[in-house]
Design an enzyme around this catalytic site. Structure first.
Site, mmCIF file in Angstrom:
data_model
loop_
_atom_site.group_PDB
_atom_site.id
_atom_site.type_symbol
_atom_site.label_atom_id
_atom_site.label_comp_id
_atom_site.label_asym_id
_atom_site.label_seq_id
_atom_site.Cartn_x
_atom_site.Cartn_y
_atom_site.Cartn_z
ATOM 1 N N THR A 191 0.662 -1.350 0.084
ATOM 2 C CA THR A 191 -0.070 -0.133 0.101
ATOM 3 C C THR A 191 0.748 1.133 -0.023
ATOM 4 O O THR A 191 0.632 2.198 -0.815
ATOM 5 C CB THR A 191 -1.057 0.010 1.308
ATOM 6 N N CYS A 380 -32.038 -15.224 -24.065
ATOM 7 C CA CYS A 380 -31.663 -14.674 -25.525
ATOM 8 C C CYS A 380 -31.268 -16.330 -26.044
ATOM 9 O O CYS A 380 -32.070 -16.897 -26.750
ATOM 10 C CB CYS A 380 -30.374 -13.932 -25.226
ATOM 11 N N LEU A 381 -30.041 -16.658 -26.227
ATOM 12 C CA LEU A 381 -29.669 -18.057 -26.809
ATOM 13 C C LEU A 381 -30.608 -18.994 -26.204
ATOM 14 O O LEU A 381 -30.575 -19.833 -26.889
ATOM 15 C CB LEU A 381 -28.238 -17.927 -26.792
ATOM 16 N N GLY A 382 -30.688 -19.160 -24.884
ATOM 17 C CA GLY A 382 -31.480 -19.951 -23.745
ATOM 18 C C GLY A 382 -32.911 -19.997 -24.590
ATOM 19 O O GLY A 382 -33.510 -21.036 -24.654
ATOM 20 N N GLU A 404 -26.748 -19.201 -37.476
ATOM 21 C CA GLU A 404 -25.259 -18.934 -36.558
ATOM 22 C C GLU A 404 -24.560 -20.369 -36.376
ATOM 23 O O GLU A 404 -23.400 -20.346 -36.648
ATOM 24 C CB GLU A 404 -25.725 -18.430 -35.309
ATOM 25 N N HIS A 506 -32.638 -9.663 -22.142
ATOM 26 C CA HIS A 506 -31.734 -10.041 -21.115
ATOM 27 C C HIS A 506 -32.296 -9.349 -19.918
ATOM 28 O O HIS A 506 -32.137 -8.292 -19.604
ATOM 29 C CB HIS A 506 -30.289 -9.563 -21.321
ATOM 30 N N GLU A 508 -32.019 -9.935 -16.874
ATOM 31 C CA GLU A 508 -31.141 -9.831 -15.769
ATOM 32 C C GLU A 508 -30.449 -8.420 -15.505
ATOM 33 O O GLU A 508 -29.966 -7.849 -14.565
ATOM 34 C CB GLU A 508 -29.730 -10.768 -16.100
#
Length: 557
Positions: A191, A380-382, A404, A506, A508
């Site tokens: 420090t 999303c992808l889920g 994709e 999303h 989240e």
């Protein structure tokens, strides 16, 4: 306007962002209007193209900015709703300077780090303070003091303090005080060296936030105070919390950090009201029940890759006075032992991601949850893998896939939008930011949200192909949320399932400790209901087994 600058020393990953966010929590509890921003010294324009293994989660803001995950801490811990103006990288700074030079804005001057680069950095701080909506601006500088790429930011801060006056600024330095087991001693030298480096640049910290495994005794505090020219009461212990990151504001308040900062900035405020925060933390630490959730992803070795998802689960569970036992499952090898991995969980969550690796494992997880009536939440992808699974195994579209993963698939269930087909630059070119979703009346989604129109944050490039909608709907696949014009699928659910929900966005990114997102809350409630049902069946089976021997004692005729 008052300013707090948060720097870090000794090593990276000390928790500067969490410390800054926690201070924001405490100052808001004192009824101050607070805003936070993050300066990142890396040369990427934004973290949107960075690998989650290296950088962790990319956090998306309302205006579509792809930012550092610390901005997620800022929004979760405070009432801030941030924009791209709250995150600045070296890449953005130099891009701005070069574009100005090419346009001739500098009128033929030699373009240099001082003043041209530092002026861009100072302007970003002023953009927030000029809005006059806030009392305090907290600015975190990423990286570690002494890093070459961080020097322009520290120099800009030095200049900024001269501009606004030192009485309006607090420099807070987060540092490491390591414990050496062989010597049974906390060491202050790292420090001291870090502060010395800061002082070479022209910055003197007024507050030291000391990350440590052991308590700081009076001698250590006194030593740090003397060698670092910091008041002894401004040597603040920030020990590793035992249970949850949401304890950090409470531990820093116990150390007197918020009062200290207010004193240094000459701010008169009431005592903070932390009752709701304390109640939330108590529920996280000592819940009345627990539930096991499987998260099936592809970046499982990096906890920060799904940071907002884990926090959203915590928020939702706490609202039900419940704790979460996370079962983190790598999607890639999952197809080989799926029953053994998922049979004991109360819910399955499949997060977003990019690329073909692990896709078949995620599809198998969606199938297992559908067939066994396990609550499922796909993000999303889920959502996309859940639609592919349903198309293949329920609708008989055996070649269903995403372009994709298979560019020339004969059944492009998930595909690029027309406007995405010619995109060549990867950075900031997806569907990003807040978009409205129209909820279909009479669906589970409407019941969950309690509304027929919501706004959610997006980060994706591929979409559900609506030409398959009617064929899949006939088999029980419901598109329960769309874009306002009905052309894009935003939310799906299954008709004959207790809770099988997937969203293209999303959620989240909009969950907070005392305001969990409806989709996560509904998911946890469904998981608890399934767990309670299984427990009831187990008790019934147990009673049957206990009675069986008694029936066998009945004489046979």
């Amino acid at each position: 306007m008052k300013y707090i600058f948060v720097t870090g020393g000794v090593v990276s990953s000390l928790g500067k962002g969490l410390t800054a966010a926690s201070l924001g929590t405490l100052l808001e509890a004192r009824r101050l209007r607070v805003v936070l921003q993050k300066f990142d010294p890396y040369l990427n324009v934004d973290p949107g193209t960075m690998n989650p293994f290296q950088h962790g989660e990319v956090y998306v803001l309302n205006d579509g900015a792809e930012t550092d995950l610390d901005l997620g801490h800022y929004e979760r811990f405070t009432n801030c709703v941030l924009t791209r103006h709250n995150n600045l990288t070296s890449g953005q700074v130099y891009e701005t300077v070069i574009l100005k030079e090419r346009r001739g804005d500098y009128l033929g001057k030699t373009v240099q780090v001082i003043p041209h680069v530092t002026d861009v950095i100072k302007d970003r701080i002023r953009e927030l303070s000029d809005e006059s909506k806030y009392d305090v601006v907290i600015t975190e500088i990423g990286g570690t003091t002494g890093d070459i790429e961080g020097l322009p930011f520290l120099e800009a801060i030095r200049q900024f303090i001269l501009d606004v006056g030192p009485q309006n600024v607090v420099n807070m330095h987060v540092t490491l005080v390591p414990y050496i087991k062989a010597a049974h001693e906390l060491k202050t030298k790292p420090t001291q060296q870090s502060v010395a480096k800061l002082r070479e640049i022209g910055l003197q910290p007024q507050v030291l936030i000391c990350r440590t495994e052991k308590p700081l005794d009076r001698d250590v505090r006194r030593k740090l105070s003397m060698f670092c020219s910091v008041s002894e009461k401004a040597v603040v212990e920030e020990r590793d919390v035992e249970h949850t990151i949401y304890e950090v504001p409470l531990t820093l308040h116990a150390e007197g950090l918020d009062q200290l900062v207010c004193d240094l900035l000459h701010l008169e405020t009431p005592e903070p009201d932390l009752a709701d925060w304390q109640k939330f933390v108590e529920r996280v630490i000592s819940p009345k029940r627990r539930v096991k959730i499987a998260v099936v992803g592809k970046y499982m070795d990096v906890r920060d890759a799904y940071k907002s998802i884990y926090e959203s689960l915590t928020h939702a569970a706490a609202s039900e006075d419940c704790g979460i036992d996370l079962k983190l499952i790598d999607a890639e090898p999952l197809e080989h032992d799926i029953d053994a991995r998922l049979k004991d969980v109360a819910g399955v969550l499949v997060p977003g991601g990019f690329g073909v690796r692990g896709i078949e494992g995620k599809i198998d997880a969606a199938r297992y949850a559908r067939e066994h009536k396990i609550p499922y939440l796909g993000l999303c992808l889920g959502m996309q893998v859940a639609t592919i699974e349903f198309a293949r195994n329920v609708c008989g579209i055996k070649d269903a896939n995403s372009t994709e993963f298979q560019k020339n698939t004969p059944e492009p269930l998930i595909s690029l939008l027309e406007e995405q087909r010619d995109v060549r630059n990867k950075g900031a070119s997806m569907r990003l930011g807040t978009w409205p979703t129209q909820i279909v009346k009479g669906t589970l989604a409407e019941k969950i949200y309690g509304d027929t129109e919501v706004t959610e944050r997006h980060r994706h490039r591929y979409e559900f192909n609506m030409k398959y909608r009617d064929r899949m709907n006939a088999k029980g696949f419901v598109i329960s949320g769309t874009s306002p014009d009905g052309t894009l699928a935003e939310l799906i659910e299954l008709r004959d399932h207790p809770y099988f929900v997937g969203c293209q966005y999303h959620p989240e990114f909009q969950s907070k400790p005392n305001k969990p997102h409806p989709l996560f809350k509904g998911f946890i409630q469904a998981c608890l209901a399934r767990q309670a049902g299984r427990a009831m069946h187990a008790r019934a089976d147990q009673e049957s087994r206990h009675r069986a021997p008694e029936r066998e004692l009945v004489p046979q005729r």
